[in-house]
Design an enzyme around this catalytic site. Sequence first.
Site, PDB file in Angstrom:
ATOM      1  N   SER B 183     -26.785 -44.242 -17.278  1.00 45.86           N
ATOM      2  CA  SER B 183     -27.348 -43.114 -17.087  1.00 45.86           C
ATOM      3  C   SER B 183     -28.816 -42.943 -17.435  1.00 45.86           C
ATOM      4  CB  SER B 183     -26.530 -41.909 -17.700  1.00 45.86           C
ATOM      5  OG  SER B 183     -26.584 -42.180 -19.266  1.00 45.86           O
ATOM      6  N   HIS B 211     -20.891 -41.621 -13.921  1.00 44.60           N
ATOM      7  CA  HIS B 211     -22.119 -41.436 -12.832  1.00 44.60           C
ATOM      8  C   HIS B 211     -21.797 -42.013 -11.754  1.00 44.60           C
ATOM      9  CE1 HIS B 211     -24.727 -39.352 -15.514  1.00 44.60           C
ATOM     10  NE2 HIS B 211     -24.076 -39.857 -16.449  1.00 44.60           N
ATOM     11  N   LYS B 242     -19.462 -34.013 -13.439  1.00 44.25           N
ATOM     12  CA  LYS B 242     -20.834 -34.342 -12.762  1.00 44.25           C
ATOM     13  C   LYS B 242     -20.607 -34.278 -11.223  1.00 44.25           C
ATOM     14  CE  LYS B 242     -21.459 -37.494 -16.963  1.00 44.25           C
ATOM     15  NZ  LYS B 242     -22.171 -36.098 -17.634  1.00 44.25           N
TER      16      LYS B 242
HETATM   17  C1  LIG Z   1     -21.476 -42.205 -19.040  1.00 48.92           C
HETATM   18  C2  LIG Z   1     -20.659 -40.846 -19.642  1.00 48.92           C
HETATM   19  N1  LIG Z   1     -19.587 -41.037 -20.200  1.00 48.92           N
HETATM   20  C3  LIG Z   1     -19.099 -39.866 -20.369  1.00 48.92           C
HETATM   21  C4  LIG Z   1     -19.657 -38.926 -20.342  1.00 48.92           C
HETATM   22  C5  LIG Z   1     -18.691 -37.580 -20.967  1.00 48.92           C
HETATM   23  O1  LIG Z   1     -18.265 -36.812 -20.002  1.00 48.92           O
HETATM   24  P1  LIG Z   1     -17.961 -35.314 -20.268  1.00 48.92           P
HETATM   25  O2  LIG Z   1     -19.026 -34.438 -20.048  1.00 48.92           O
HETATM   26  O3  LIG Z   1     -16.802 -34.958 -18.946  1.00 48.92           O
HETATM   27  O4  LIG Z   1     -17.376 -35.091 -21.495  1.00 48.92           O
HETATM   28  C6  LIG Z   1     -20.972 -38.630 -19.973  1.00 48.92           C
HETATM   29  C7  LIG Z   1     -21.517 -37.353 -19.758  1.00 48.92           C
HETATM   30  O5  LIG Z   1     -22.018 -36.650 -20.639  1.00 48.92           O
HETATM   31  C8  LIG Z   1     -21.441 -39.997 -19.402  1.00 48.92           C
HETATM   32  O6  LIG Z   1     -22.566 -39.761 -18.930  1.00 48.92           O
END
Ligand SMILES: Cc1ncc(COP(=O)(O)O)c(C=O)c1O
Lengths: 380, 394
Positions: B183, B211, B242
């Site tokens: 990200s 992502h 997302k």
């Molecule tokens: C790579 C990644 N994994 C996990 C998450 C966590 O996901 P969630 O927002 O559903 O808790 C995010 C986002 O914040 C993320 O960017």
Amino acid sequence: MGSKIGFIVNPIAGMGGRVGLKGTDGVVERAIKLGAKPVAPRKAEEMLREFISHYGGGDKIDWYTCKGKMGEDELKKIGVKEIEIVYQPSTENTTSDDTKKACKRFLKRDVDLILFCGGDGTARDIFSIVGKRIPILGIPSGVKMHSGVFGINVRATAKILHDFINQGLTIGDVEIMDLDEKLYRQGKWRIKLFGVAKGIIEPTYVQVGKTSFESVSEDEIREELSEHILDEMEQNKDCLFLMGSGGTIDYIAKKIGLENTLLGIDAVYNKKTIGKDLNEEKILQLLDKYKKTKIVLSPIGAQGFILGRGNLQLSAKVIRKIGIDNIIVVATPSKLAATPFIRVDTGDPDLDRIFAEKEFIMVVIGYRLRRIVRTQTNKF
Amino acid sequence: MKRDPTGFLKKEYKELVEKDLDWKLRVLETGSTPHAVVDGKEVIMLCSNNYLNLSNHPKLIQGAIEATKKYGAGSGSVRAIAGTMKLHVEVEKRLAKFKRREAALVYQTGFAANAGIIPQLAGKGDIIISDELNHGSIIDGVRLTKADRAIYKHRDMGELENILRDADKKYNRILIVTDGVFSMDGDIAPMDEIVKLAAEYGAMTYVDDAHGEGVIGEDGRGIGSHFGIEGKIDVEMGTFSKAYGVVGGLIAGSQDLINFAYNKSRTWLLSGSHPPAVAGAQLAAIEVLETEPQHVKKLWDNTKYFKKELESMGFDIGESETPITPVIVGESSKAKELSNRLFDEGVFALPIVYPMVARDKARIRTMMNAGLTREDLDFALEKFEKLGRQLNII
Ligand SMILES: Cc1ncc(COP(=O)(O)O)c(C=O)c1O
């Protein structure tokens, strides 16, 4: 108020190199006779210029230095006006004694950092006076630069200084190493570990959120390393542990509750110290007695050596007997940031080659956490 | 000793503020829309993860409303006891079908998925091997295990293989964990190679496709489809928060994995299940992805245009292969200033600075949105160009 920087140049550092002598300590006259030209003043000036031109940061610094060639000249050349002279050498030809005297003055003025230009010998002189009380940063110029206080080059040193002043970097342990000059002039190359000083290092950050990081102290990480080694000891009760030299291992050993020799090799069995500051012979005797041995090492000095610098007791014979798979290498991430390779120089080309052919070594950087690091022999 | 039991709260907060490391929360007065009102100002949104603008899609809104009307505002329980509604089960079935896997499981969030399942996959005597830039929720999941841990340099398959070779003799289970799309830089893990290496050494593979889902692969099916290795990744983890435009974590894989996961994940077992509105919207999101390919297409059209224009202006936009486009400007202070000035001019994009990225690689991170029009992009690009020149970046 700005940062208080003690600035010192060893005007004769680096002269031996031009004429094929390693270091200038005690051989200055010979070096000059052979046509050696001063290197340190030029390097010091170059670094200061780099610093000023990139970061402009003269105004944030209160400079303390020595008269003439030992620092004042270089600062004036780059246009620094406000300088406090704390020491004046008595003769034209400066000696290590002058460096030491100047450092005593720096101590009195309570400077935040000693910035020096010289080699391992100069670092050692400074360390002999200030110990761990003031962090030391070296502008590389001497022939010998095994100590962990030097920036990689002039440019990197300027950046370190800038980041330090702006609180981007932290203070950590660095080793002071030097060639044993007497033995050298008898034809023997021996790098000794003289002590552990304070230097400037990259802080280690841990991610605490997706876009937020927390810097963790060196001690917190070394505590994790201690826990890791303690686990190893508890899981290998029948195993002899040899503890290497340097600040990281010293911290670990003490945390576990062991006595430890900072600059030497100790033996531990069942979480008890059974041998202190061992020489090669004593180590070999222990290896005969104990079936299984592991050795805990950490890179020493600037170039990432785990063997061959400051721990010659760990001879090729010793290492072969222990087996290279029984070496546990530990290092804080900051330390690894400064030493991207793990190097060995065992004095035994075949053994060095075995290391090189391994290509990499797993280095413990936290509790049960490892990172892969490339290996190199001393050819660099 | 008389201690101040809560004094640290203020002290540590103050330290963060002094170092300028505290979060200054921006407040949205609209939905997460392509044009949003943030702190009273209308801006073009370039930092939401709502890639496909599905959070505003009528079908998702409808799905949420209908489910609420039918089943109420809350679910009443954890999934394991009395909180599994037919709707939850249906989402999982549809999701498995969409991801072309045997089964799927929905967690409360992506974070809960990583923190819940990773610690169950490896324990004492095992090793977890991670990319150095993995997301914090993976790191936290890994921290909860008794397994050894090893880190390889970002996307460096040589290092990964060396670690595998070393680990092969020493450990029972080996688990390789990586983000799918990273990200910060928008680059993609070489999942095809990771799967190949894993097969060679008998390692498990786990990808956090947060992502990548809804973004890469056929109709946004994610990284498996992107590399043509569908069904070969042992654990495909993702999130509904997302591109899917809702909230909720997910894993997809074999039926064995799902049976294991819901019996063992503490975050899943010990936390209330999604309200019907969430499940209803999730179901609608999957349906939209299956039936309306135009959103993914629009996202990519926008992305390509935006990148091409930024590049031709002379910006360094890194190595991104996805709708995450970093605009690298150098010093941290510069990135912060550019972000502030963009905001003043009506473009909302956050700076990413040291230590998240190297000291001299501070950047503005932009995230594309399928709901932005060509005019919107031109507006944003014009501001980038103007400020980029003023700040001597281009
Ligand atoms: C790579 C990644 N994994 C996990 C998450 C966590 O996901 P969630 O927002 O559903 O808790 C995010 C986002 O914040 C993320 O960017």
